[in-house]
Design a protein around this motif. Structure first.
Motif, PDB file in Angstrom:
ATOM      1  N   ALA A  94       2.518  -0.904  -3.782  1.00 30.21           N
ATOM      2  CA  ALA A  94       1.717  -0.273  -2.726  1.00 30.21           C
ATOM      3  C   ALA A  94       0.299  -0.012  -3.226  1.00 30.21           C
ATOM      4  O   ALA A  94      -0.091   1.128  -3.480  1.00 30.21           O
ATOM      5  CB  ALA A  94       2.394   1.022  -2.287  1.00 30.21           C
ATOM      6  N   ASN A  95      -0.506  -1.070  -3.321  1.00 27.05           N
ATOM      7  CA  ASN A  95      -1.831  -0.931  -3.927  1.00 27.05           C
ATOM      8  C   ASN A  95      -2.808  -0.122  -3.086  1.00 27.05           C
ATOM      9  O   ASN A  95      -3.614   0.630  -3.605  1.00 27.05           O
ATOM     10  CB  ASN A  95      -2.423  -2.311  -4.215  1.00 27.05           C
ATOM     11  CG  ASN A  95      -1.735  -2.962  -5.410  1.00 27.05           C
ATOM     12  OD1 ASN A  95      -1.279  -2.262  -6.318  1.00 27.05           O
ATOM     13  ND2 ASN A  95      -1.628  -4.281  -5.394  1.00 27.05           N
ATOM     14  N   ARG A  96      -2.746  -0.319  -1.761  1.00 26.98           N
ATOM     15  CA  ARG A  96      -3.713   0.397  -0.910  1.00 26.98           C
ATOM     16  C   ARG A  96      -3.392   1.888  -0.859  1.00 26.98           C
ATOM     17  O   ARG A  96      -4.284   2.720  -0.923  1.00 26.98           O
ATOM     18  CB  ARG A  96      -3.750  -0.218   0.491  1.00 26.98           C
ATOM     19  CG  ARG A  96      -4.539  -1.523   0.466  1.00 26.98           C
ATOM     20  CD  ARG A  96      -4.876  -2.143   1.810  1.00 26.98           C
ATOM     21  NE  ARG A  96      -4.674  -1.327   2.981  1.00 26.98           N
ATOM     22  CZ  ARG A  96      -5.640  -0.670   3.627  1.00 26.98           C
ATOM     23  NH1 ARG A  96      -6.885  -0.738   3.199  1.00 26.98           N
ATOM     24  NH2 ARG A  96      -5.363  -0.001   4.703  1.00 26.98           N
ATOM     25  N   LEU A  97      -2.106   2.217  -0.769  1.00 23.64           N
ATOM     26  CA  LEU A  97      -1.722   3.639  -0.793  1.00 23.64           C
ATOM     27  C   LEU A  97      -2.051   4.244  -2.159  1.00 23.64           C
ATOM     28  O   LEU A  97      -2.550   5.368  -2.256  1.00 23.64           O
ATOM     29  CB  LEU A  97      -0.223   3.792  -0.477  1.00 23.64           C
ATOM     30  CG  LEU A  97       0.319   5.222  -0.518  1.00 23.64           C
ATOM     31  CD1 LEU A  97      -0.399   6.127   0.478  1.00 23.64           C
ATOM     32  CD2 LEU A  97       1.828   5.238  -0.254  1.00 23.64           C
ATOM     33  N   ASN A 110      11.753   0.002   0.030  1.00 22.41           N
ATOM     34  CA  ASN A 110      11.686   0.083   1.488  1.00 22.41           C
ATOM     35  C   ASN A 110      13.040  -0.078   2.186  1.00 22.41           C
ATOM     36  O   ASN A 110      13.365  -1.143   2.710  1.00 22.41           O
ATOM     37  CB  ASN A 110      10.687  -0.953   2.004  1.00 22.41           C
ATOM     38  CG  ASN A 110      10.464  -0.829   3.495  1.00 22.41           C
ATOM     39  OD1 ASN A 110      10.899   0.147   4.112  1.00 22.41           O
ATOM     40  ND2 ASN A 110       9.803  -1.808   4.070  1.00 22.41           N
ATOM     41  N   LEU A 347       1.355   6.098   5.462  1.00 22.72           N
ATOM     42  CA  LEU A 347       2.115   4.944   4.961  1.00 22.72           C
ATOM     43  C   LEU A 347       1.934   3.742   5.889  1.00 22.72           C
ATOM     44  O   LEU A 347       1.783   2.603   5.437  1.00 22.72           O
ATOM     45  CB  LEU A 347       3.598   5.303   4.830  1.00 22.72           C
ATOM     46  CG  LEU A 347       4.480   4.191   4.258  1.00 22.72           C
ATOM     47  CD1 LEU A 347       4.072   3.840   2.819  1.00 22.72           C
ATOM     48  CD2 LEU A 347       5.956   4.563   4.299  1.00 22.72           C
ATOM     49  N   THR A 350      -1.789   2.320   5.478  1.00 24.32           N
ATOM     50  CA  THR A 350      -2.147   1.716   4.190  1.00 24.32           C
ATOM     51  C   THR A 350      -1.222   0.575   3.790  1.00 24.32           C
ATOM     52  O   THR A 350      -1.640  -0.357   3.108  1.00 24.32           O
ATOM     53  CB  THR A 350      -2.137   2.757   3.040  1.00 24.32           C
ATOM     54  OG1 THR A 350      -0.864   3.406   3.009  1.00 24.32           O
ATOM     55  CG2 THR A 350      -3.245   3.779   3.208  1.00 24.32           C
ATOM     56  N   GLU A 351       0.052   0.636   4.207  1.00 21.00           N
ATOM     57  CA  GLU A 351       1.006  -0.349   3.700  1.00 21.00           C
ATOM     58  C   GLU A 351       1.729  -1.144   4.786  1.00 21.00           C
ATOM     59  O   GLU A 351       2.503  -2.063   4.484  1.00 21.00           O
ATOM     60  CB  GLU A 351       2.050   0.332   2.800  1.00 21.00           C
ATOM     61  CG  GLU A 351       1.455   0.926   1.521  1.00 21.00           C
ATOM     62  CD  GLU A 351       0.790  -0.120   0.620  1.00 21.00           C
ATOM     63  OE1 GLU A 351       1.184  -1.307   0.674  1.00 21.00           O
ATOM     64  OE2 GLU A 351      -0.135   0.254  -0.117  1.00 21.00           O
TER      65      GLU A 351
END
Ligand SMILES: *Cc1c(COP(=O)(O)O)cnc(C)c1O
Length: 433
Positions: A94-97, A110, A347, A350-351
């Motif tokens: 989860a790079n963006r989060l 997940n 969540l 961002t993901e």
């Protein structure tokens, strides 16, 4: 994907007996869950020497693409198990989060896309009903906060078992419809989960049914260990540094811990200390309170939160969860309903993962722990997302904006686009002042 998995190999199983978690007394592995001597909870006992000699990374990887690749670590006697494709859900980096929160190595496990009913409960029910069938039950049942009802009804339908499910009467529409569609008997009880659970204990004693989370609880709870095994395998046969998971009864949390320990014990992964942090909703946080007040007992509460799937006021495994968080140098935190909604949205934005209220709780607690300096940015952190947002739409209704309704004409589209950009600019100006 929905076939019953049946492999012909030696039926020897590492699964031996039930054992009391408190006094160690052993019992024949039947439908029973409480020690007759000290009333402690019973847990499944395995022959780890046999597992160490028999199971390798290769034998696991050669197994089915479901929780049943770990079958020797699960409490069934034969290979004739119910395999509806449960497990092996994505572990997403989860790079963006992570960037938003200031972390470096963040992963989402997940289970919002678990099969067949989009929550982690499919794991525990696949195991419980496989064992129920071995024990000769023809009717299965459960006391549920929603997701367990969905799973039990669906997997019982697949296995051709009769099914009677009990829920509190105030559950979300998606959870109720998502149970009824499989056509079980559904009892909606005027009362909270803890009252439903008490009623079910009485029914279990009088009707001789297999209650997945009562008289079959020792088997049921073992299914959660697969959330530990899969993360180890998906990280390239390594343990993470820190995990964050939601707490209802506390079972899931304690079984991820058991799963990690077992893989170390049989030599499938190198030992390392893993910090365990737990998430609850403020409106039902008896485990978080016990942790924060340094208590060794749980004071039961009356739940009042939008996070209904984790709203258990008298959690059976609460004390064990507190113990694990303490001895692994983790934390147990709670967040408000407003923070839970923000967690769901964060969540998603961002993901691209739409989780239910339990997942919003977990993300909001993750954020709180990061802000309090309780998660090191360099730690490999795994966050368990356990349910799907399409089932709890009520929770975010009114917090997600509205579509721009337009005529089927280019100028109507252009006007709407201009309006929305102006609104965005205005919002930004408000943020800046
Ligand atoms: C049941 C449930 C949990 C936690 O369950 P435990 O009783 O703690 O094992 C977490 N998330 C969701 C979505 C659930 O349905």
């Amino acid at each position: 994907m929905t076939a019953t998995y049946s492999k012909t190999r030696s039926s020897h199983s590492a699964f031996e007996a039930l054992q009391c978690k408190e006094c160690g007394a052993e019992y024949e592995p039947k439908a029973t869950h409480v020690c007759e001597l000290c009333f402690g909870p019973l847990e499944v006992k395995y022959d780890y020497d046999w597992l160490r000699k028999t199971v390798t990374r290769e034998t696991i990887q050669a197994g089915p693409n479901s929780i049943w690749r770990y079958r020797p670590f699960l409490p069934v006697e034969t290979d004739n198990v119910i395999d509806v494709g449960t497990g092996m859900t994505p572990l997403v980096q989860a790079n963006r989060l992570a960037r938003r929160l200031g972390l470096k190595k963040l992963f989402i496990k997940n289970d919002a896309v678990n099969m067949p009913t989009l929550s982690f409960k499919d794991r525990v029910v696949s195991v419980a009903l496989s064992r129920a069938r071995e024990l000769g039950f023809t009717t299965v049942s459960c006391a549920s906060t929603g997701n367990l009802a969905n799973s039990t009804a669906a997997i019982a339908a697949h296995a051709g078992l009769d099914c009677c499910v009990f829920i509190p009467s105030d559950l979300e529409a998606g959870k109720v419809l998502g149970t009824l569609i499989y056509n079980p008997t559904l009892m909606a009880v005027h009362g909270n989960y803890d009252q439903v659970n008490r009623l079910c204990s009485e029914v279990a004693n009088t009707h001789g049914w297999g209650f997945v989370n009562i008289n079959l609880r020792p088997y049921y709870s073992e299914g959660s260990k697969t959330l530990g095994y899969e993360v180890i395998e998906q990280l390239g046969w390594q343990l993470p540094d820190h995990i964050v998971a939601p707490l209802a009864s506390g079972s899931l949390f304690t079984k991820i811990y058991k799963g990690f320990k077992e893989f170390v014990e049989v030599g499938l992964v190198e030992e390392k200390s893993v910090r365990f942090s737990g998430a609850q909703a403020e409106g039902c946080s008896p485990i978080a309170k016990a942790f924060q007040e340094g208590r060794d007992f749980i004071a039961p509460v009356k739940p009042n939160t939008i996070a209904k799937s984790i709203a258990i006021g008298n959690p059976a495994d609460g004390v064990y969860a507190v113990d694990i968080a303490r001895k692994t140098n983790g934390n147990i935190e709670s967040v408000s309903d407003a923070e839970i909604v923000d967690g769901i949205k964060l969540l998603a934005e961002t993901e691209g993962i739409f989780t239910e209220t339990a997942g919003g709780t977990t993300i909001a607690v993750l954020q709180k722990l990061v802000e309090a300096g309780k998660i090191d940015p360099d730690e490999t952190t795994v966050v368990y997302i356990t349910g799907n947002g399409l089932k709890t739409q009520e929770a975010v209704q009114g917090y997600v904006g509205e579509p721009l309704t337009i005529e089927p004409k280019l100028e109507s589209f252009e006007r709407a686009l201009e309006r929305s950009r102006t609104l965005d600019r205005l919002e930004w100006q408000q943020v800046l002042v």
